[in-house]
Every structure is written in C-alpha cells, then in structure tokens.
Design an enzyme around this catalytic site. Structure first.
Site, mmCIF file in Angstrom:
data_model
loop_
_atom_site.group_PDB
_atom_site.id
_atom_site.type_symbol
_atom_site.label_atom_id
_atom_site.label_comp_id
_atom_site.label_asym_id
_atom_site.label_seq_id
_atom_site.Cartn_x
_atom_site.Cartn_y
_atom_site.Cartn_z
ATOM 1 N N CYS A 26 73.751 54.407 70.576
ATOM 2 C CA CYS A 26 74.218 53.844 71.839
ATOM 3 C C CYS A 26 74.552 52.354 71.759
ATOM 4 C CB CYS A 26 73.209 54.111 72.956
ATOM 5 S SG CYS A 26 73.128 55.854 73.397
ATOM 6 N N HIS A 76 85.312 53.836 85.821
ATOM 7 C CA HIS A 76 86.227 53.407 84.759
ATOM 8 C C HIS A 76 86.025 51.952 84.350
ATOM 9 C CE1 HIS A 76 88.061 57.239 85.661
ATOM 10 N NE2 HIS A 76 88.630 57.161 84.467
ATOM 11 N N GLU A 136 73.115 60.802 83.233
ATOM 12 C CA GLU A 136 73.980 60.167 82.245
ATOM 13 C C GLU A 136 74.718 61.244 81.442
ATOM 14 O OE1 GLU A 136 73.062 56.139 80.330
ATOM 15 O OE2 GLU A 136 72.522 57.604 78.790
#
Length: 150
Positions: A26, A76, A136
C-alpha cells in the site's frame, strides 16, 4: 421517554491513495471503490403540522451533507500524507487538480475520524451521528462508533 430510531444511508466513491513510509504494497499508488455507510440516530419528529412529521431526518438532507463533506471532495481524488514526496507529481498536468494532502496517514481508519468530524458538525441539533462503516474493499472495512468516542 421517546423512541430512538437509526437511519442509514450508503454512499459510493472512487479514490486513490498511497501510504507514506509504509512497509507493504500500500506504499504504492492504488485505488479503491469505497462504500461508506452513515448511520444517524434520533427521535422521529412528532409535530403533526410539520412536513417532516414521523422522520428522524430527511434522507435527502443526509445525502446532501455527506455528499458535500465527503463524496464530492474525495471522489476520484488522490489522497496523500502531506509528508510524502509529492512535488514532482504536482508538476504533471492535471495531477494536482484532485490531490488532497492530509496531516495524517490516509488509512481507512484515519479517514473515518475526519469523516465523523465533518458529518457530525452538519447534522440537525436533534440528530446525532451513531456510526460510520467504510469499506475499502469488498471484504475489508473499518468502523467508527460515537459510543466509543465519548
């Protein structure tokens, strides 16, 4: 004593992030299709003259608050810890338009804390934020509960 009712509304948004100085995958830029469930609690309006009679809160008002405070801001977007080396990224055309730099590591957990603060501050006086659940991935989520946060 009145009767408390919980209302829940679900929101979806796409967001990218990277975890600065993390020791796993990550640390790289990656995105998620987030699902946010917002639950509020309160007593239904008992005023028979009110157009909101019988409602804890108008779902449309809840939608407006969460969209303004969370979804419209994060959808976004690329969210990074402000300590990450992001200056070269900003030099690329359009990359800085939806970049959010945070004072915290943009984990699911830390984002929930900020979301709770933003949403709580906008709710009607007689309605309280009960909990948030942020997925998530399809099988990984974090939760925030008011009762755990005094």
């Amino acid at each position: 004593m009145g009767k408390k009712i919980r209302l829940t509304k679900e929101f979806r948004f796409e967001m990218a992030h990277a975890l600065w100085n993390y020791d796993g995958l990550c640390k790289h830029f990656h995105g998620h299709s987030y699902i946010l469930r917002v639950t509020v609690i309160g007593e239904p309006n008992a005023n028979r003259e009110s157009p909101k009679c019988g409602m804890v809160m108008d779902f449309g008002v809840l939608k407006e608050i969460v969209n303004q405070e969370v979804v419209d801001r994060l959808d976004h977007a690329l969210v990074l810890n402000k300590n990450a080396e992001h200056k070269d990224l900003l030099a690329l055309p359009q990359m800085g338009e939806r970049l959010i730099l945070t004072d915290y590591q943009p984990t699911c957990e830390n984002m929930l804390i900020e979301m709770a603060e933003r949403i709580s501050g906008r709710l009607p006086q007689n309605v309280k934020l009960h909990n948030l659940r942020l997925h998530e991935t399809a099988n990984s989520y974090a939760e925030w509960f008011a009762e755990d946060n005094g």
